[in-house]
Design a protein around this motif. Structure first.
Motif, short mmCIF file in Angstrom:
data_model
loop_
_atom_site.label_atom_id
_atom_site.label_comp_id
_atom_site.label_asym_id
_atom_site.label_seq_id
_atom_site.Cartn_x
_atom_site.Cartn_y
_atom_site.Cartn_z
N PHE A 229 20.25 25.31 -39.64
CA PHE A 229 20.39 26.64 -40.06
C PHE A 229 18.80 27.20 -39.47
CE2 PHE A 229 23.24 25.57 -43.34
CZ PHE A 229 24.34 26.49 -43.30
N ILE A 230 18.08 26.41 -39.09
CA ILE A 230 16.68 26.65 -38.27
C ILE A 230 17.15 27.10 -36.94
CG2 ILE A 230 14.61 26.14 -37.77
CD1 ILE A 230 14.68 24.31 -40.31
N PRO A 231 16.91 28.33 -36.55
CA PRO A 231 17.10 28.74 -35.00
C PRO A 231 16.21 28.11 -34.18
CG PRO A 231 16.34 30.67 -36.18
CD PRO A 231 16.60 29.46 -37.25
N THR A 232 14.98 28.43 -34.43
CA THR A 232 13.93 27.89 -33.51
C THR A 232 13.42 26.68 -33.86
OG1 THR A 232 12.28 29.29 -34.72
CG2 THR A 232 13.51 30.35 -33.06
N GLN A 233 12.78 26.00 -32.85
CA GLN A 233 11.95 24.78 -33.06
C GLN A 233 10.94 24.92 -33.87
OE1 GLN A 233 11.45 22.42 -29.43
NE2 GLN A 233 10.47 20.60 -30.48
N ILE A 234 10.49 24.12 -34.79
CA ILE A 234 9.40 23.93 -35.84
C ILE A 234 8.29 23.32 -34.99
CG2 ILE A 234 8.24 23.65 -38.07
CD1 ILE A 234 11.18 23.63 -39.16
N GLN A 235 7.09 24.05 -34.74
CA GLN A 235 6.03 23.47 -33.97
C GLN A 235 5.31 22.51 -34.90
OE1 GLN A 235 5.26 23.68 -30.93
NE2 GLN A 235 6.80 24.97 -30.48
N GLY A 236 5.03 21.23 -34.70
CA GLY A 236 4.36 20.29 -35.36
C GLY A 236 5.27 19.40 -36.20
N LEU A 237 6.46 19.62 -36.13
CA LEU A 237 7.42 18.85 -36.96
C LEU A 237 7.44 17.23 -36.41
CD1 LEU A 237 9.31 18.82 -39.45
CD2 LEU A 237 11.06 19.40 -37.97
N ASP A 238 7.24 17.29 -35.13
CA ASP A 238 7.34 15.84 -34.56
C ASP A 238 6.08 15.20 -34.96
OD1 ASP A 238 5.57 17.49 -33.17
OD2 ASP A 238 6.16 16.89 -31.13
N PHE A 239 4.90 15.63 -35.64
CA PHE A 239 3.72 15.15 -36.03
C PHE A 239 4.01 14.30 -37.20
CE2 PHE A 239 -0.46 15.00 -38.18
CZ PHE A 239 -1.07 14.33 -37.51
N ALA A 240 5.29 14.42 -37.87
CA ALA A 240 5.56 13.88 -39.04
C ALA A 240 5.46 12.37 -39.11
CB ALA A 240 6.81 14.26 -39.40
N LEU A 241 5.95 11.79 -37.86
CA LEU A 241 5.80 10.38 -37.77
C LEU A 241 4.54 9.93 -37.79
CD1 LEU A 241 7.12 7.75 -37.07
CD2 LEU A 241 7.17 8.25 -34.63
N THR A 242 3.51 10.44 -36.91
CA THR A 242 2.22 10.34 -37.10
C THR A 242 1.58 10.29 -38.35
OG1 THR A 242 1.90 11.05 -34.87
CG2 THR A 242 -0.17 10.67 -35.80
N ALA A 243 1.86 11.54 -39.25
CA ALA A 243 1.20 11.42 -40.37
C ALA A 243 1.60 10.56 -41.59
CB ALA A 243 1.50 12.94 -41.24
N LEU A 244 2.93 10.06 -41.08
CA LEU A 244 3.36 8.98 -42.04
C LEU A 244 2.69 7.57 -41.83
CD1 LEU A 244 5.56 7.65 -43.92
CD2 LEU A 244 7.00 7.53 -41.96
N PHE A 245 2.57 7.44 -40.60
CA PHE A 245 1.74 5.99 -40.34
C PHE A 245 0.02 6.19 -40.77
CE2 PHE A 245 5.29 5.11 -37.36
CZ PHE A 245 5.63 3.74 -38.03
N ILE A 246 -0.37 7.52 -40.73
CA ILE A 246 -1.58 7.53 -41.00
C ILE A 246 -1.60 7.43 -42.48
CG2 ILE A 246 -3.43 9.10 -41.41
CD1 ILE A 246 -2.73 10.22 -38.80
N THR A 247 -0.80 7.94 -43.31
CA THR A 247 -0.65 7.81 -44.82
C THR A 247 -0.65 6.12 -45.09
OG1 THR A 247 0.19 9.79 -44.93
CG2 THR A 247 0.16 8.20 -46.89
N LEU A 248 0.27 5.51 -44.40
CA LEU A 248 0.67 4.17 -44.52
C LEU A 248 -0.79 3.31 -44.34
CD1 LEU A 248 4.10 3.59 -43.17
CD2 LEU A 248 3.51 3.71 -45.63
N THR A 249 -1.52 3.70 -43.25
CA THR A 249 -2.78 2.88 -43.05
C THR A 249 -3.58 3.28 -44.14
OG1 THR A 249 -2.41 3.40 -40.75
CG2 THR A 249 -4.53 2.64 -41.26
#
Length: 325
Positions: A229-249
């Motif tokens: 239902f989201i018509p356009t691409q959300i900027q910065g959503l691909d940073f979720a992976l980086t944020a996840l590994f930062i949190t794990l670190t």
């Protein structure tokens, strides 16, 4: 003598009448009192208990010696198994709730990267590992070679091999059940058993792992539905992976002794950036794993050299076989 024999025969007749009356009342669904003389019938039941006649009395709450029929004999699940399953679900629910936002972000990321919706549940079932799925989606969207993705998945999930050493897998009987438990051995499943090593049973263990898996797959499907239902691409959503590994670190640094591991990881990534920037992630993982192995070997040798008395004590207390002479 005759008086006691007559009482015993009368008691047996009373017990037989009581049994027939109970059956008649049960078939008619009557709620009238079943026992008309509770004291006499209870005394007779206690006297005749060795002969096994107490089983003929009704399973009524007002009969002290009544024996309830287990649920398993009626084709249902034993109450103890149901209780263990519910206990496993209750123990898992608070931790599984943390899967929901990450799973939704994973499903949205699948749609945002232009992949088919079925990729989210298919990858969740084929490579159930949480953070590694986000990594695979990101690598696949950037057209990374399949060999690099496979090696990266192997290195990221290599830690699961060591989980099996202390995970209570011996409690799970049956080939299919054990295969599922091995398949569903993720970080959270290992963490909860390591924190609570006692009291685990097969139903509780499988219920815990099934709850984790169901929550993750369902959260990914919700994310796919939301992403459609989201018509356009959300900027910065691909940073979720980086944020996840930062949190794990950050979460892994709990004391000063964990700092060398972080330094080794940062050094490995810097070397990979300088040597092979196109495949920096793969090279960094290889360098980091190698450095951990080397550090472990050196630490073991240092402990052995600094504590030579342990070997000498072992030799002193070793049993003599007579072969030395």
């Amino acid at each position: 003598m005759g008086h006691h024999l007559r009482f015993d025969l009368d008691g047996r007749k009373a017990a037989r009448k009581q049994h027939l009356g109970c059956r008649g009342k049960r078939t008619s669904n009557s709620h009238a009192p079943v026992l008309t003389n509770l004291g006499s019938v209870t005394r007779i039941a206690q006297e005749l208990q060795p002969s096994g006649l107490t089983d003929t009395f009704c399973s009524d709450s007002r009969t002290p010696n009544a024996r309830p029929v287990p649920a398993a004999q009626n084709g249902g699940m034993p109450s103890s198994t149901r209780a263990e399953i519910l206990t496993g679900i209750r123990m898992t629910a608070p931790i599984a709730a943390g899967y929901i936002p990450l799973g939704i972000a994973y499903g949205i990321l699948v749609m945002q990267l232009g992949m088919p919706w079925w990729m989210a549940p298919a990858l969740s079932l084929a490579a159930y590992s949480g953070s590694a799925e986000l990594l695979v989606i990101t690598l696949a969207a950037s057209y990374t070679p399949i060999a690099v993705i496979a090696v990266t998945m192997l290195l990221v999930n290599f830690r699961h091999l060591f989980y099996a050493f202390s995970f209570p897998l011996h409690l799970v009987e049956g080939k299919l059940a054990r295969l599922f438990s091995m398949y569903a051995l993720v970080d959270e499943a290992y963490a909860i058993t390591a924190a609570r090593p006692e009291g685990w049973t097969k139903p509780r263990l499988l219920a815990m792992q099934a709850t984790y898996l169901a929550t993750w797959v369902a959260s990914g499907l919700i994310g796919v539905l939301a992403g459609s239902f989201i018509p356009t691409q959300i900027q910065g959503l691909d940073f979720a992976l980086t944020a996840l590994f930062i949190t794990l670190t950050v979460d892994s640094i709990r004391s000063l002794k964990d700092i060398p591991s972080v330094v080794l990881a940062a050094g490995s990534f810097l070397i990979a950036m300088l040597v092979w920037p196109q495949q920096r992630l793969l090279l960094a993982l290889l360098l980091f794993v190698t450095s951990l192995v080397v550090r472990h070997v050196f630490s073991r040798r240092r402990e052995a050299s600094s504590n030579p008395s342990a070997d000498s004590d072992h030799q002193l207390h070793a049993p003599h076989t007579g072969e030395e002479s």
